[in-house]
Design an enzyme around this catalytic site. Structure first.
Site, PDB file in Angstrom:
ATOM      1  N   LYS A  82       0.874  -1.100   0.177  1.00  0.00           N
ATOM      2  CA  LYS A  82       0.190   0.079   0.236  1.00  0.00           C
ATOM      3  C   LYS A  82       1.213   1.454   0.175  1.00  0.00           C
ATOM      4  CE  LYS A  82      -4.498  -1.500   1.815  1.00  0.00           C
ATOM      5  NZ  LYS A  82      -5.206  -1.449   2.548  1.00  0.00           N
ATOM      6  N   ARG A 124      -3.931  -9.927   5.050  1.00  0.00           N
ATOM      7  CA  ARG A 124      -4.014  -9.624   3.776  1.00  0.00           C
ATOM      8  C   ARG A 124      -3.205  -9.807   2.625  1.00  0.00           C
ATOM      9  NH1 ARG A 124      -6.754  -6.148  -0.030  1.00  0.00           N
ATOM     10  NH2 ARG A 124      -8.025  -7.229  -0.878  1.00  0.00           N
TER      11      ARG A 124
END
Length: 412
Positions: free
Chosen positions: A348, A382
């Site tokens: 991210k 995740r």
């Protein structure tokens, strides 16, 4: 006194970490205390600081008096004593033993203090170690709490920030999912809508067209639970009819009221992710916890049991870089809800901005966030890079949860 005159050190004074009553009991037993002494002293060895928001001066004054009377502390806003303010936050500081005694008194008080006592008790209970348990995912099972589980990301979108377009075709998506499982993924998370900044909204028909053909193949060929990443009730319903095992809702049942009804009808585990429009907060972690409590209430009122819920702090959603980093530092605060925590940081922008690296060079940064997350109590991670992160998870689990968590209890 010169160096030669300094006394010889005869004592080994050190700090120990006491996270809960179980660790307190271990330390007390380790120095040879008897059973009665351990039972008596363990609650005195665990210190908690709780923040309570929105109290009236009457409530705050009673709460403070009760804490002080039992040797604890309570900090309130200036003006509480003379009622010159309408509301106040309160910081409560005390041992488990002191909190237990205060709760007994609060249950006998007026001014809605019994309700407050119940909420304080809920938080204190949430901070206790959770025993591993089996989460039934519509026929497929996950053991929560023994080791950290790995959720492999499978995006069937043309525009996802990391792997958009790579697995758009069902056959390629199946091959990728099979590779992720072979590398150690415990769950496959299938998503048909990009969540990257500036993404184009996708009509329901298009999301269904992307997700359902791939879902059918995964259900036929994989033995692990399949999670569907969607906030659309129509897609959730269709996916569950096909046999999906978990819903991953990036709006935590709060965007569309129908999502809770769908989840309850199928009694499916749901990942509740924190999200919001904009990045304004009154109290970052306080607001996030209040958000999750609303989602839990929505789920339970719809008929979905609390034990079917998993929370995700939503790194990268409705947060600045500084806020994302702060949430990472304060992940242990989420454990007060007593629910499993899923962490999604893989590749991210928090990592890209911190390290000034493109998406395809963020494996090490992701590894750092995964390791810190596990150390801070995360149960599921995740990730895109399953093989690498499974190794990080195993190593971190061995240190944090103990060798038995990764099957190496035979190591001396």
């Amino acid at each position: 006194m010169n160096d030669r005159q300094k006394p010889v050190r005869q004592y080994n004074v050190r700090l120990i970490t006491v996270e809960n009553e179980a660790s307190a009991r271990r330390e007390l037993a380790g120095i040879g205390c008897d059973d009665w002494g351990i039972k008596l002293m363990a609650p005195k060895a665990v210190f908690r600081v709780l923040k309570v928001s929105g109290l009236t001066p009457v409530q705050a004054n009673i709460l403070k008096q009760e804490m002080l009377a039992r040797g604890g502390e309570a900090a309130v806003k200036r003006g509480v004593a003379d009622h010159s303010v309408d509301k106040t936050d309160v910081l409560l500081m005390g041992t488990i033993k002191q909190f237990k005694a205060v709760l007994v008194k609060l249950r006998l008080q007026p001014f809605d203090l019994p309700n407050l006592a119940a909420q304080i008790r809920e938080v204190l209970d949430g901070l206790k170690p959770r025993r591993p348990y089996i989460l039934d995912c519509r026929g497929r099972q996950l053991e929560i709490g023994r080791r950290t589980l790995v959720m492999g990301i499978l995006n069937v979108t043309p525009d996802s920030f990391s792997d958009g377009g790579r697995f758009f075709e069902p056959e390629r998506a199946l091959e990728q999912a099979q590779r992720l499982v072979a590398e150690g993924a415990d769950i496959i998370d299938l998503g048909g809508v990009s969540t990257r900044p500036g993404h184009t909204p996708v009509p329901v028909d298009e999301e269904l067209r992307r997700v359902l053909p791939v879902l059918r193949l995964l259900l036929q060929h994989l033995d692990v639970p399949i999670s569907v990443d969607t906030f659309t009730p129509e897609v959730a319903r269709a996916a569950l009819e096909e046999g999906a095992h978990i819903l991953n809702d990036q709006w935590a049942l709060q965007r569309d009221p129908a999502m809770a009804a769908v989840a309850a009808r199928y009694q499916v585990p749901v990942v509740l992710m924190h999200n919001q429009q904009g990045t304004q907060y009154q109290d970052l972690m306080g607001d996030i916890l209040a958000f999750f409590r609303r989602s839990v209430d929505i789920a339970v009122q719809a008929g979905l049991p609390r034990h079917k819920l998993i929370i995700d702090p939503g790194i990268g959603f409705g947060k600045t870089l500084a806020q994302n980093l702060e949430v990472m530092r304060r992940l242990p605060e989420l454990t007060s809800l007593g629910l499993p925590v899923l962490l999604g940081t893989s590749r991210k922008s928090m990592i890209g901005k911190t390290l000034n690296l493109p998406v395809d060079q963020r494996v090490e940064g992701t590894a750092a966030t995964v390791a810190l997350g596990i150390a801070h109590g995360v149960d599921i991670v995740r990730v895109h890079d399953v093989k690498e992160m499974v190794r990080v998870v195993r190593m971190t689990d061995a240190m944090v949860r103990g060798p038995a968590a990764v099957g190496v209890e035979h190591i001396l």
